[in-house]
Design a protein around this motif. Structure first.
Motif, PDB file in Angstrom:
ATOM      1  N   LEU A 150       0.859  -1.165   0.435  1.00 44.02           N
ATOM      2  CA  LEU A 150       0.145  -0.246   0.287  1.00 44.02           C
ATOM      3  C   LEU A 150       0.748   1.215  -0.241  1.00 44.02           C
ATOM      4  N   ALA A 151       1.647   1.478   0.722  1.00 44.04           N
ATOM      5  CA  ALA A 151       2.530   2.500   0.800  1.00 44.04           C
ATOM      6  C   ALA A 151       3.245   2.764  -0.627  1.00 44.04           C
ATOM      7  N   ALA A 152       3.943   1.733  -1.436  1.00 43.88           N
ATOM      8  CA  ALA A 152       4.868   2.137  -2.964  1.00 43.88           C
ATOM      9  C   ALA A 152       2.945   2.381  -2.942  1.00 43.88           C
ATOM     10  N   LYS A 153       2.065   1.946  -3.681  1.00 42.19           N
ATOM     11  CA  LYS A 153       1.229   2.531  -4.407  1.00 42.19           C
ATOM     12  C   LYS A 153       0.917   4.172  -4.518  1.00 42.19           C
ATOM     13  N   VAL A 154       0.728   4.327  -2.791  1.00 48.69           N
ATOM     14  CA  VAL A 154       0.635   5.864  -2.668  1.00 48.69           C
ATOM     15  C   VAL A 154       2.232   6.271  -2.506  1.00 48.69           C
ATOM     16  N   LYS A 155       3.284   6.205  -3.228  1.00 53.86           N
ATOM     17  CA  LYS A 155       4.448   6.947  -3.164  1.00 53.86           C
ATOM     18  C   LYS A 155       4.911   7.471  -1.630  1.00 53.86           C
ATOM     19  N   PHE A 156       4.003   6.679  -1.047  1.00 55.54           N
ATOM     20  CA  PHE A 156       5.764   7.442   0.458  1.00 55.54           C
ATOM     21  C   PHE A 156       6.697   7.395   0.966  1.00 55.54           C
ATOM     22  N   ASP A 157       7.162   8.224   1.290  1.00 55.16           N
ATOM     23  CA  ASP A 157       8.819   7.858   0.937  1.00 55.16           C
ATOM     24  C   ASP A 157       9.467   7.476   2.466  1.00 55.16           C
ATOM     25  N   LYS A 158       8.180   7.566   3.940  1.00 65.21           N
ATOM     26  CA  LYS A 158       8.142   7.493   4.706  1.00 65.21           C
ATOM     27  C   LYS A 158       8.646   5.461   4.803  1.00 65.21           C
ATOM     28  N   LYS A 159       9.322   5.159   5.223  1.00 71.71           N
ATOM     29  CA  LYS A 159       9.183   3.778   5.525  1.00 71.71           C
ATOM     30  C   LYS A 159       8.893   2.808   6.539  1.00 71.71           C
ATOM     31  N   ILE A 160       6.945   2.265   6.102  1.00 71.24           N
ATOM     32  CA  ILE A 160       6.039   1.790   6.864  1.00 71.24           C
ATOM     33  C   ILE A 160       6.108   0.373   7.594  1.00 71.24           C
ATOM     34  N   SER A 161       5.668  -0.356   8.633  1.00 69.71           N
ATOM     35  CA  SER A 161       5.640  -0.715   8.821  1.00 69.71           C
ATOM     36  C   SER A 161       3.977  -0.674   9.539  1.00 69.71           C
ATOM     37  N   PRO A 162       3.651  -2.417  10.440  1.00 68.51           N
ATOM     38  CA  PRO A 162       2.277  -2.208  10.785  1.00 68.51           C
ATOM     39  C   PRO A 162       2.462  -1.409  12.905  1.00 68.51           C
ATOM     40  N   HIS A 163       3.667  -1.913  12.696  1.00 68.06           N
ATOM     41  CA  HIS A 163       5.035  -0.752  14.007  1.00 68.06           C
ATOM     42  C   HIS A 163       3.735   0.654  13.697  1.00 68.06           C
ATOM     43  N   THR A 164       4.284   1.451  12.664  1.00 67.49           N
ATOM     44  CA  THR A 164       3.970   2.918  12.686  1.00 67.49           C
ATOM     45  C   THR A 164       2.512   3.560  12.447  1.00 67.49           C
ATOM     46  N   PHE A 165       1.480   3.279  13.074  1.00 66.90           N
ATOM     47  CA  PHE A 165       0.672   2.829  12.725  1.00 66.90           C
ATOM     48  C   PHE A 165       0.565   2.495  14.381  1.00 66.90           C
ATOM     49  N   ARG A 166       1.369   1.863  15.311  1.00 66.41           N
ATOM     50  CA  ARG A 166       1.359   1.870  16.748  1.00 66.41           C
ATOM     51  C   ARG A 166       2.302   3.496  17.325  1.00 66.41           C
ATOM     52  N   HIS A 167       2.817   3.272  17.034  1.00 64.54           N
ATOM     53  CA  HIS A 167       2.863   5.322  16.663  1.00 64.54           C
ATOM     54  C   HIS A 167       2.385   6.404  16.738  1.00 64.54           C
ATOM     55  N   SER A 168       1.763   6.156  15.582  1.00 67.67           N
ATOM     56  CA  SER A 168       0.897   7.562  15.244  1.00 67.67           C
ATOM     57  C   SER A 168      -0.483   6.794  16.473  1.00 67.67           C
ATOM     58  N   PHE A 169      -0.986   6.528  16.490  1.00 69.26           N
ATOM     59  CA  PHE A 169      -2.221   5.882  17.410  1.00 69.26           C
ATOM     60  C   PHE A 169      -1.322   6.909  18.913  1.00 69.26           C
TER      61      PHE A 169
END
Length: 299
Positions: free
Chosen positions: A232-251
């Motif tokens: 999904l990150a590649a599809k929307v061309k995000f530069d950030k390194k994203i993982s499931p834990h990114t959602f936890r950090h963001s929460f």
């Protein structure tokens, strides 16, 4: 005293005495595997009880020369210290060779987070025309809504959903349970998934109580969740390194920046120490400034 014998006893110790998860145990054993590999190449014939500090320092240098990051070195050294603590407890050694072994100095690494707009962009990029689309949307909404670890997400049980009360029960590290509030949006997406995808699956008997399943009716793997988010990150061309834990950090970060109490966030994340929670809640300068102005008696 052979390496394999010591590792087997150590694994039992981590399982029975420490009550660690299988993922944590695998990480600790992997640290000892690295140490054993080093001794096999550099000090052949040296068994665990004969290891001395100078050899361990050579091991750290070996890790460094292999390009292992200071953070990973520190984590590996922590695992080795735990191993020798076990050997000391079991009286297999009389002195700990890791007592004076120093870890490399590392600064606090602030995790990448996503803004609410970026999270919406990522979730909206899910193709709902695909059979697994609604499942993926429900999973990402749950990750962000509840701040779950990926292992907690894949192990989430049907019987632990208490939507009428607005909570889910999460089984965290060392089998510790906690209640976490769940958002109305996450509840809505989960119910859609249950009605449109899961009910049409031929569910494996071992996975009947697992919420999120693959197309074969089995529990999803942690790797699969990483792959879904990476694609999904590649599809929307995000530069950030994203993982499931990114959602936890963001929460955690969004809660703190919105004014939530740090202790409440600690409870929802399932952290034993509030110091761990602070790593996930790097605060922006505007929030810090407003907090000082609002609560300090001189402001």
């Amino acid at each position: 005293m052979k390496w394999e014998e010591c590792k087997k006893g150590y694994e039992n110790y981590l399982t029975l005495e420490k009550s660690l998860s299988q993922n944590s145990i695998a990480a600790y054993i992997n640290d000892i595997n690295k140490l054993e590999d080093f001794f096999e190449k550099s000090y052949k014939g040296v068994t665990p009880e004969k290891v001395v500090l100078s050899q361990l320092k050579s091991f750290v240098e070996w890790l460094n020369n292999k390009g292992v990051s200071p953070r990973t070195q520190a984590r590996t050294i922590s695992g080795i210290k735990s191993f020798y603590k076990y050997l000391l407890i079991e009286e297999k050694i009389t002195s700990d060779p890791t007592a004076l072994l120093e870890s490399p100095k590392i600064g606090r690494k602030l995790p990448d987070i996503l803004s609410m707009e970026e999270i919406d962009t990522l979730i909206n990029a899910i193709d709902l025309k695909k059979s697994e689309g609604q499942r993926n949307k429900a999973m990402l909404e749950t990750l962000y809504s509840c701040g779950l670890r990926v292992s907690e997400l894949v192990n989430l049980k049907m019987t632990n959903l208490f939507f009428e009360q607005g909570f889910i029960k999460v089984e965290g590290k060392a089998d510790k349970e906690r209640l976490v509030p769940v958002s109305g949006r996450a509840i809505e997406e989960i119910n859609k998934y249950l009605g449109n995808y899961r009910k049409n699956l031929r569910v494996n008997k071992d996975s009947e109580n697992i919420l999120f399943l693959n197309r074969r009716g089995r529990k999803l793997s942690r790797v699969m969740i990483f792959t879904i988010i990476k694609n999904l990150a590649a599809k929307v061309k995000f530069d950030k390194k994203i993982s499931p834990h990114t959602f936890r950090h963001s929460f955690a970060t969004h809660l703190i920046n919105g004014g939530a109490d740090l202790r409440a966030v600690q409870e929802m994340l399932g952290h034993e120490s509030i110091l761990t929670t602070e790593i996930y809640t790097h605060l922006d300068k505007d929030y810090l400034k407003s907090t000082i102005h609002q609560f300090h008696p001189r402001s």
